[in-house]
Design a protein around this motif. Sequence first.
Motif, PDB file in Angstrom:
ATOM      1  N   GLU A  53       0.845  -1.098   0.174  1.00 38.43           N
ATOM      2  CA  GLU A  53      -0.078   0.022   0.090  1.00 38.43           C
ATOM      3  C   GLU A  53       0.801   1.217   0.025  1.00 38.43           C
ATOM      4  O   GLU A  53       2.002   1.304   0.509  1.00 38.43           O
ATOM      5  CB  GLU A  53      -1.097   0.111   1.405  1.00 38.43           C
ATOM      6  CG  GLU A  53      -2.208  -0.475   1.233  1.00 38.43           C
ATOM      7  CD  GLU A  53      -2.947  -0.348   2.443  1.00 38.43           C
ATOM      8  OE1 GLU A  53      -4.165  -0.058   2.225  1.00 38.43           O
ATOM      9  OE2 GLU A  53      -2.520  -0.634   3.596  1.00 38.43           O
ATOM     10  N   THR A  54       0.423   2.451  -0.582  1.00 38.01           N
ATOM     11  CA  THR A  54       1.038   3.514  -0.646  1.00 38.01           C
ATOM     12  C   THR A  54       0.329   4.491   0.368  1.00 38.01           C
ATOM     13  O   THR A  54      -1.006   4.404   0.614  1.00 38.01           O
ATOM     14  CB  THR A  54       0.851   4.348  -1.866  1.00 38.01           C
ATOM     15  OG1 THR A  54       1.721   3.576  -3.045  1.00 38.01           O
ATOM     16  CG2 THR A  54       1.736   5.568  -1.786  1.00 38.01           C
ATOM     17  N   LEU A  55       1.123   5.018   1.413  1.00 37.07           N
ATOM     18  CA  LEU A  55       0.490   5.788   2.395  1.00 37.07           C
ATOM     19  C   LEU A  55       1.018   7.246   2.367  1.00 37.07           C
ATOM     20  O   LEU A  55       2.202   7.673   2.048  1.00 37.07           O
ATOM     21  CB  LEU A  55       1.131   5.399   3.899  1.00 37.07           C
ATOM     22  CG  LEU A  55       0.637   3.759   4.413  1.00 37.07           C
ATOM     23  CD1 LEU A  55       1.336   3.664   5.560  1.00 37.07           C
ATOM     24  CD2 LEU A  55      -0.819   3.944   4.359  1.00 37.07           C
ATOM     25  N   THR A  56       0.151   8.076   2.458  1.00 36.90           N
ATOM     26  CA  THR A  56       0.491   9.474   2.583  1.00 36.90           C
ATOM     27  C   THR A  56       0.205   9.887   4.123  1.00 36.90           C
ATOM     28  O   THR A  56      -0.801   9.980   4.494  1.00 36.90           O
ATOM     29  CB  THR A  56      -0.466  10.457   1.557  1.00 36.90           C
ATOM     30  OG1 THR A  56      -0.161  10.135   0.307  1.00 36.90           O
ATOM     31  CG2 THR A  56       0.117  12.030   1.739  1.00 36.90           C
ATOM     32  N   MET A  57       1.376  10.187   4.656  1.00 39.47           N
ATOM     33  CA  MET A  57       1.219  10.559   6.149  1.00 39.47           C
ATOM     34  C   MET A  57       1.684  11.943   6.614  1.00 39.47           C
ATOM     35  O   MET A  57       2.399  12.280   6.167  1.00 39.47           O
ATOM     36  CB  MET A  57       1.930   9.389   6.852  1.00 39.47           C
ATOM     37  CG  MET A  57       1.841   8.129   6.538  1.00 39.47           C
ATOM     38  SD  MET A  57       3.394   7.044   6.922  1.00 39.47           S
ATOM     39  CE  MET A  57       4.402   7.541   5.569  1.00 39.47           C
ATOM     40  N   LYS A  58       0.828  12.239   7.602  1.00 35.53           N
ATOM     41  CA  LYS A  58       1.265  13.537   8.489  1.00 35.53           C
ATOM     42  C   LYS A  58       1.748  13.010   9.662  1.00 35.53           C
ATOM     43  O   LYS A  58       1.229  12.515  10.358  1.00 35.53           O
ATOM     44  CB  LYS A  58       0.018  14.504   8.780  1.00 35.53           C
ATOM     45  CG  LYS A  58      -0.538  15.124   7.266  1.00 35.53           C
ATOM     46  CD  LYS A  58      -1.574  16.065   7.600  1.00 35.53           C
ATOM     47  CE  LYS A  58      -1.955  16.808   6.542  1.00 35.53           C
ATOM     48  NZ  LYS A  58      -3.383  17.672   6.689  1.00 35.53           N
ATOM     49  N   GLY A  59       2.946  13.779  10.049  1.00 27.32           N
ATOM     50  CA  GLY A  59       3.420  13.533  11.401  1.00 27.32           C
ATOM     51  C   GLY A  59       4.718  14.147  11.743  1.00 27.32           C
ATOM     52  O   GLY A  59       5.047  15.311  11.351  1.00 27.32           O
ATOM     53  N   GLU A  60       5.406  13.529  12.461  1.00 28.86           N
ATOM     54  CA  GLU A  60       6.475  14.427  13.210  1.00 28.86           C
ATOM     55  C   GLU A  60       7.856  13.128  13.299  1.00 28.86           C
ATOM     56  O   GLU A  60       7.547  12.065  13.740  1.00 28.86           O
ATOM     57  CB  GLU A  60       6.474  15.024  14.253  1.00 28.86           C
ATOM     58  CG  GLU A  60       5.891  14.391  15.334  1.00 28.86           C
ATOM     59  CD  GLU A  60       5.571  14.990  16.626  1.00 28.86           C
ATOM     60  OE1 GLU A  60       4.827  16.003  16.576  1.00 28.86           O
ATOM     61  OE2 GLU A  60       6.024  14.588  17.813  1.00 28.86           O
ATOM     62  N   TRP A  61       9.050  13.447  13.196  1.00 35.84           N
ATOM     63  CA  TRP A  61      10.149  12.730  13.370  1.00 35.84           C
ATOM     64  C   TRP A  61      10.327  12.809  14.757  1.00 35.84           C
ATOM     65  O   TRP A  61      10.044  13.859  15.660  1.00 35.84           O
ATOM     66  CB  TRP A  61      11.513  13.076  12.858  1.00 35.84           C
ATOM     67  CG  TRP A  61      11.476  13.078  11.115  1.00 35.84           C
ATOM     68  CD1 TRP A  61      11.039  13.919  10.442  1.00 35.84           C
ATOM     69  CD2 TRP A  61      11.547  11.764  10.700  1.00 35.84           C
ATOM     70  NE1 TRP A  61      11.044  13.382   8.997  1.00 35.84           N
ATOM     71  CE2 TRP A  61      11.303  12.188   9.044  1.00 35.84           C
ATOM     72  CE3 TRP A  61      11.663  10.385  11.000  1.00 35.84           C
ATOM     73  CZ2 TRP A  61      11.257  11.306   8.079  1.00 35.84           C
ATOM     74  CZ3 TRP A  61      11.639   9.684   9.894  1.00 35.84           C
ATOM     75  CH2 TRP A  61      11.544   9.810   8.279  1.00 35.84           C
ATOM     76  N   ALA A  62      10.846  11.516  15.526  1.00 33.10           N
ATOM     77  CA  ALA A  62      11.005  11.487  16.917  1.00 33.10           C
ATOM     78  C   ALA A  62      12.177  10.246  17.067  1.00 33.10           C
ATOM     79  O   ALA A  62      12.310   9.405  16.177  1.00 33.10           O
ATOM     80  CB  ALA A  62       9.777  10.960  17.714  1.00 33.10           C
ATOM     81  N   ARG A  63      12.930  10.574  17.977  1.00 36.94           N
ATOM     82  CA  ARG A  63      13.963   9.126  18.493  1.00 36.94           C
ATOM     83  C   ARG A  63      13.417   8.607  19.356  1.00 36.94           C
ATOM     84  O   ARG A  63      13.415   9.006  20.609  1.00 36.94           O
ATOM     85  CB  ARG A  63      15.194  10.091  18.602  1.00 36.94           C
ATOM     86  CG  ARG A  63      16.643   9.106  18.625  1.00 36.94           C
ATOM     87  CD  ARG A  63      17.847   9.634  18.478  1.00 36.94           C
ATOM     88  NE  ARG A  63      18.168  10.238  17.065  1.00 36.94           N
ATOM     89  CZ  ARG A  63      18.570   8.836  16.151  1.00 36.94           C
ATOM     90  NH1 ARG A  63      18.832   7.893  16.556  1.00 36.94           N
ATOM     91  NH2 ARG A  63      18.842   9.307  14.921  1.00 36.94           N
ATOM     92  N   HIS A  64      13.688   7.083  19.306  1.00 41.12           N
ATOM     93  CA  HIS A  64      13.272   6.099  20.292  1.00 41.12           C
ATOM     94  C   HIS A  64      14.658   5.871  20.871  1.00 41.12           C
ATOM     95  O   HIS A  64      15.371   5.573  20.279  1.00 41.12           O
ATOM     96  CB  HIS A  64      12.444   5.096  19.805  1.00 41.12           C
ATOM     97  CG  HIS A  64      12.051   4.093  20.670  1.00 41.12           C
ATOM     98  ND1 HIS A  64      12.674   3.257  21.472  1.00 41.12           N
ATOM     99  CD2 HIS A  64      10.817   3.931  21.163  1.00 41.12           C
ATOM    100  CE1 HIS A  64      12.129   2.579  22.136  1.00 41.12           C
ATOM    101  NE2 HIS A  64      10.699   2.718  22.193  1.00 41.12           N
ATOM    102  N   PRO A  65      14.475   5.712  22.182  1.00 39.73           N
ATOM    103  CA  PRO A  65      15.928   5.429  23.023  1.00 39.73           C
ATOM    104  C   PRO A  65      16.358   4.064  22.427  1.00 39.73           C
ATOM    105  O   PRO A  65      17.566   3.789  22.674  1.00 39.73           O
ATOM    106  CB  PRO A  65      15.629   5.616  24.407  1.00 39.73           C
ATOM    107  CG  PRO A  65      13.810   5.535  24.478  1.00 39.73           C
ATOM    108  CD  PRO A  65      13.551   6.052  23.300  1.00 39.73           C
ATOM    109  N   LYS A  66      15.798   3.227  22.244  1.00 38.49           N
ATOM    110  CA  LYS A  66      16.180   1.802  21.885  1.00 38.49           C
ATOM    111  C   LYS A  66      15.944   1.645  20.222  1.00 38.49           C
ATOM    112  O   LYS A  66      16.898   1.024  19.673  1.00 38.49           O
ATOM    113  CB  LYS A  66      15.176   0.613  22.498  1.00 38.49           C
ATOM    114  CG  LYS A  66      15.781  -0.771  22.340  1.00 38.49           C
ATOM    115  CD  LYS A  66      14.853  -1.742  22.967  1.00 38.49           C
ATOM    116  CE  LYS A  66      15.297  -3.022  22.821  1.00 38.49           C
ATOM    117  NZ  LYS A  66      14.474  -4.070  23.580  1.00 38.49           N
TER     118      LYS A  66
END
Length: 741
Positions: A53-66
């Motif tokens: 599937e092709t997704l068009t997404m709204k969101g934000e980058w984040a860094r997970h500690p693991k």
Amino acid sequence: MNQKPDTILLTGRIDKITYTSEETGYTVAKVIVPGKKEPVTVVGNLISPVPGETLTMKGEWARHPKFGEQFKVSEFTSAAPESPAGIEKYLGSGIVKGIGPVMAERIVKKFGIKTLHIIENDTGRLSSVEGIGEKRISMIKKAWDEQKEIRNLMLFLHAYGLGAGYAVKIFRKYGNRATAVMKENPYRLAVDISGIGFITADGIGAKLGFSKESKERIESGIVYVLFTLSEEGHVYYPLPALVENCAAMLDVETDDVKKGIEAAAASGQIVIEDLGEDIQRPGEERKGVFLAKYHYCESGISKLMENIVGSAKSFRDVAPDKAIEWIQRRLSITLAGKQVSAVRSALDEKALVITGGPGTGKTTIINAIINIFKKLGIKILLAAPTGRAAKRMTEATGYGAKTIHRMLEYNPEKGGFQRNEKNPLECDLLIIDEASMIDTLLMFSMLKAVPPDAVLILVGDVNQLPSVGAGNVLSDVIESGILPVVVLTEIFRQAKESLIVINAHRINGGEMPLSKADEKEGDFYFIEQENPERIIEIIRELVTERIPKRFGLDAIDEIQVLTPMHRGVLGSSALNDVLQEALNPADVSLVRGEKKYKTGDKVMQVRNNYEKDVYNGDIGRIKSIDSGDQKMIVSFEGRHVEYDFNELDDIILSYAVSVHKSQGSEYPAIVMPVHTQHYMLLQRNLIYTALTRGRKLVVMVGTKKALAIGINNNRTQKRYTYLKERLKRGLGEKLEARGKS
């Protein structure tokens, strides 16, 4: 002051689903994004994501500690893939039953980017692909249409806060009317769809504009509370307590609930019955509220039992003394006093209950009765509530026994049991074993099919846990006093050598069990350990190494782990994860939410499925898992049963199961944790039931404090049933009148 990061727009094709929850939609996926060398990790609530599937997404980058950098999705839209590679991955994901990875490759190789258009509009052209015939085309067309409907339903559910995983169940129940049904009365979901509680349905109702005081909400809430209470074993519930429970759950006034109860009774959903002087508690309003089907069935049991007891036998009377003398010579046995009473009653009476613990000679009595009736040329039927109990009955008597469900001949096409009052069973004697397991609904269905002139013998251990379903039928029949009851208490010589038998009677009498852990030939052991993590490790060692090595038993088929509860460190779910890993090294073939299935896994059916002829408590082994056709084959005692992937809620891993789920079964070896973590569920009849499931060996691991708590707790949960009083009122008065005449 913290500033919220700018919302970012990201478009990409799903490459792999790492994790997804069917209930919440929370997903971890790898997405191929143009311009990025490596797939991006995407997390968020996605609706039934599919690779390709092709997704068009709204969101934000984040860094997970693991796990490092991730894109957290707040909103998204999805579109079917347009590239050949995307289409191939999409179809090969299992979204369309009948198309697996190999078939997807062939179809896309043939039709390229036109593939989805052809499946949608010109399915017949698929016949030009190797391996696709008319049957598979029909399957693909049906699956394609269904998945479109289901995905539309998922969008509707998502808008109202319900996990996409429920869409298939809802579609199976309501078909193309699913959305309309939910808009008319979303509260129906709470009773109609397993896994959806009233709180979830209520949330949908609120978003659809239903007020707290709406007629639909209150009536459905009342039915749901009664349904939940029936799952706890209650056939009815006292009116004042029901009003209080419903008012608290619905957050409405008690007057609103009372009006709702009257309306639900007027529409025939429930029955309000004045229980009169049978309710002894002073000051309590003497009315009980029943779901309509339970009232009908419980009343029916009383009338049918009355009919059986009041009818003449289909065969001539037999001289009991001569018959007993003959059977003792034939079987080269000497029957004890209570055994003689049981055989005599079977010859004299129309209906009879035989109850007793292990080692008290129930099987000897059944064998004696069968042989006498065979000599008379009488038609005999033997049955039990579960497949394992029926098999054990056959092995013990040499006479074929069936499950009650199979005996009653369920027909999925016609619907319902085919054996009933219009088409009764062909027998003069019916013996039912493990009768303590029979609930109200099954007893009614069975009694409808018993010929009035037949002799009915119920055999069971009244000290075991009551039935999983609503009612306390065997206990109520015994306590009513309307049938002769033979209570077996003497342990016979051979059984006295078994600590399993001795300890079962000790526990039933409120005493701690004996253990001879130092003796190699012992059949009962208690291993003391307080640390839950260490208990898990000991259980793993016992099942995988120590018991198979010392006693020569198969780790999967002959050793069963039982536990009082499902959740927690020592619950069946956690133990299954440990034992699956230890006993089945095969690769994971299928992941459904948090469940992992492998070929070779030991599984249990947890709901009666009459169409498949498999029932609650049946244990089998997974033979194959086909991702293309989305089917799993499970072997139950050599009989292969096919499951659609959407039906997998009906089976669970069963390396470890709850004690309740083990009722009616016996296993060569039982291993059971007994710990204060199980405090709320520890009671004498649970410990007793678990112990009596073991045939050759029982090993308990835990603390003696927890064991003592269970044995000393003989306050079993009260079940509200009215069968005892109905039987007394009907049969009791007739028998009393007959005695005076």
